[in-house]
Motif scaffolding. Structure first.
Motif, PDB file in Angstrom:
ATOM      1  N   ASP A 180       0.855  -1.198   0.000  1.00 41.85           N
ATOM      2  CA  ASP A 180       0.000   0.000   0.000  1.00 41.85           C
ATOM      3  C   ASP A 180       0.880   1.232   0.000  1.00 41.85           C
ATOM      4  OD1 ASP A 180      -2.945  -0.659   0.308  1.00 41.85           O
ATOM      5  OD2 ASP A 180      -2.098  -1.879   1.928  1.00 41.85           O
ATOM      6  N   PHE A 181       0.370   2.299  -0.619  1.00 38.22           N
ATOM      7  CA  PHE A 181       1.086   3.573  -0.668  1.00 38.22           C
ATOM      8  C   PHE A 181       0.031   4.671  -0.615  1.00 38.22           C
ATOM      9  CE2 PHE A 181       3.369   7.117  -2.407  1.00 38.22           C
ATOM     10  CZ  PHE A 181       4.697   6.883  -2.091  1.00 38.22           C
ATOM     11  N   LYS A 197       1.482  20.382   3.333  1.00 32.02           N
ATOM     12  CA  LYS A 197       1.713  19.381   4.381  1.00 32.02           C
ATOM     13  C   LYS A 197       1.401  18.025   3.767  1.00 32.02           C
ATOM     14  CE  LYS A 197       0.313  17.972   9.025  1.00 32.02           C
ATOM     15  NZ  LYS A 197       0.088  16.587   8.774  1.00 32.02           N
ATOM     16  N   VAL A 198       2.357  17.117   3.863  1.00 28.04           N
ATOM     17  CA  VAL A 198       2.207  15.803   3.243  1.00 28.04           C
ATOM     18  C   VAL A 198       2.396  14.719   4.287  1.00 28.04           C
ATOM     19  CG1 VAL A 198       3.088  14.225   1.476  1.00 28.04           C
ATOM     20  CG2 VAL A 198       3.098  16.686   1.055  1.00 28.04           C
ATOM     21  N   ASP A 199       1.424  13.825   4.375  1.00 28.49           N
ATOM     22  CA  ASP A 199       1.566  12.602   5.162  1.00 28.49           C
ATOM     23  C   ASP A 199       1.640  11.463   4.158  1.00 28.49           C
ATOM     24  OD1 ASP A 199       1.408  13.652   7.795  1.00 28.49           O
ATOM     25  OD2 ASP A 199      -0.761  13.853   7.573  1.00 28.49           O
ATOM     26  N   GLU A 200       2.636  10.618   4.322  1.00 34.76           N
ATOM     27  CA  GLU A 200       2.862   9.534   3.381  1.00 34.76           C
ATOM     28  C   GLU A 200       2.959   8.233   4.162  1.00 34.76           C
ATOM     29  OE1 GLU A 200       5.470  10.465  -0.295  1.00 34.76           O
ATOM     30  OE2 GLU A 200       6.615   9.107   0.965  1.00 34.76           O
ATOM     31  N   LEU A 201       2.303   7.203   3.689  1.00 37.48           N
ATOM     32  CA  LEU A 201       2.370   5.898   4.322  1.00 37.48           C
ATOM     33  C   LEU A 201       2.766   4.879   3.264  1.00 37.48           C
ATOM     34  CD1 LEU A 201       1.747   4.016   6.789  1.00 37.48           C
ATOM     35  CD2 LEU A 201      -0.500   3.710   5.758  1.00 37.48           C
ATOM     36  N   ILE A 202       3.864   4.188   3.517  1.00 38.86           N
ATOM     37  CA  ILE A 202       4.334   3.137   2.618  1.00 38.86           C
ATOM     38  C   ILE A 202       4.293   1.844   3.413  1.00 38.86           C
ATOM     39  CG2 ILE A 202       6.232   2.298   1.183  1.00 38.86           C
ATOM     40  CD1 ILE A 202       7.221   5.237   1.099  1.00 38.86           C
ATOM     41  N   VAL A 203       3.471   0.894   2.968  1.00 36.38           N
ATOM     42  CA  VAL A 203       3.348  -0.383   3.658  1.00 36.38           C
ATOM     43  C   VAL A 203       4.194  -1.406   2.917  1.00 36.38           C
ATOM     44  CG1 VAL A 203       1.774  -2.185   4.453  1.00 36.38           C
ATOM     45  CG2 VAL A 203       1.011   0.203   4.400  1.00 36.38           C
ATOM     46  N   ASP A 230      -6.513   2.200   4.984  1.00 38.01           N
ATOM     47  CA  ASP A 230      -7.146   3.418   4.488  1.00 38.01           C
ATOM     48  C   ASP A 230      -6.556   4.621   5.229  1.00 38.01           C
ATOM     49  OD1 ASP A 230      -8.438   3.605   6.971  1.00 38.01           O
ATOM     50  OD2 ASP A 230     -10.256   2.658   6.234  1.00 38.01           O
ATOM     51  N   PHE A 231      -7.014   5.803   4.878  1.00 38.49           N
ATOM     52  CA  PHE A 231      -6.422   7.025   5.414  1.00 38.49           C
ATOM     53  C   PHE A 231      -6.627   7.194   6.915  1.00 38.49           C
ATOM     54  CE2 PHE A 231      -6.419   8.084   0.925  1.00 38.49           C
ATOM     55  CZ  PHE A 231      -5.178   8.677   0.799  1.00 38.49           C
TER      56      PHE A 231
END
Length: 140
Positions: free
Chosen positions: A28-29, A42-48, A104-105
């Protein structure tokens, strides 16, 4: 003569190197980017990641060097660098073990374990991140 034959044979013997196995996939990205009132973002990033690994390198290029300089008064912004960023600030790196199949977010509101910024690669340990800068590219 025996030494020469040994040297020649040694060039044809395969050398086996035992390196730790790195085997992962990005499952997930997520990127949550919000433009602020002052024009910053403002950036929140999630890399699974799923698999076997001992780190991950995330490169961020905040300026596209192939774009042309903006000319004031020009109406056409095509291929213009007017929207290039000038820097990246206030970065935090953290992790969380995720057991859900789908992300999800809402996960961005959960608590993550923060990493501390390490001084260099040789002194880095688990729970640290290193920052490297190469022109307009930052690597975390």
């Amino acid at each position: 003569m025996k030494k020469i034959i040994f040297i020649l044979i040694s060039f044809f013997i395969p050398i086996i190197v035992n390196a730790s196995s790195v085997n992962y996939e990005i499952t997930d990205f997520l990127i949550d980017a919000k433009i602020q009132n002052d024009g910053s973002m403002k950036v929140d990033e999630l890399i699974v990641l799923d698999g076997n690994f001992n780190g991950y390198i995330r490169e961020l290029e905040y300026k596209n060097p192939k774009l042309n300089d903006y000319i004031p008064g020009e109406i056409n912004f095509a291929n213009s660098a007017i929207y290039n960023a000038s820097s990246i600030t206030e970065v935090s790196v953290s992790s969380k073990k995720i057991t859900e199949d789908e992300v999800d977010f809402s996960i961005l509101n959960e608590i993550f374990t923060p990493f501390t910024r390490g001084i260099n690669d040789k002194l880095a340990q688990n729970g640290n991140y290193i920052l490297k800068k190469d022109g307009d590219i930052l690597s975390y």
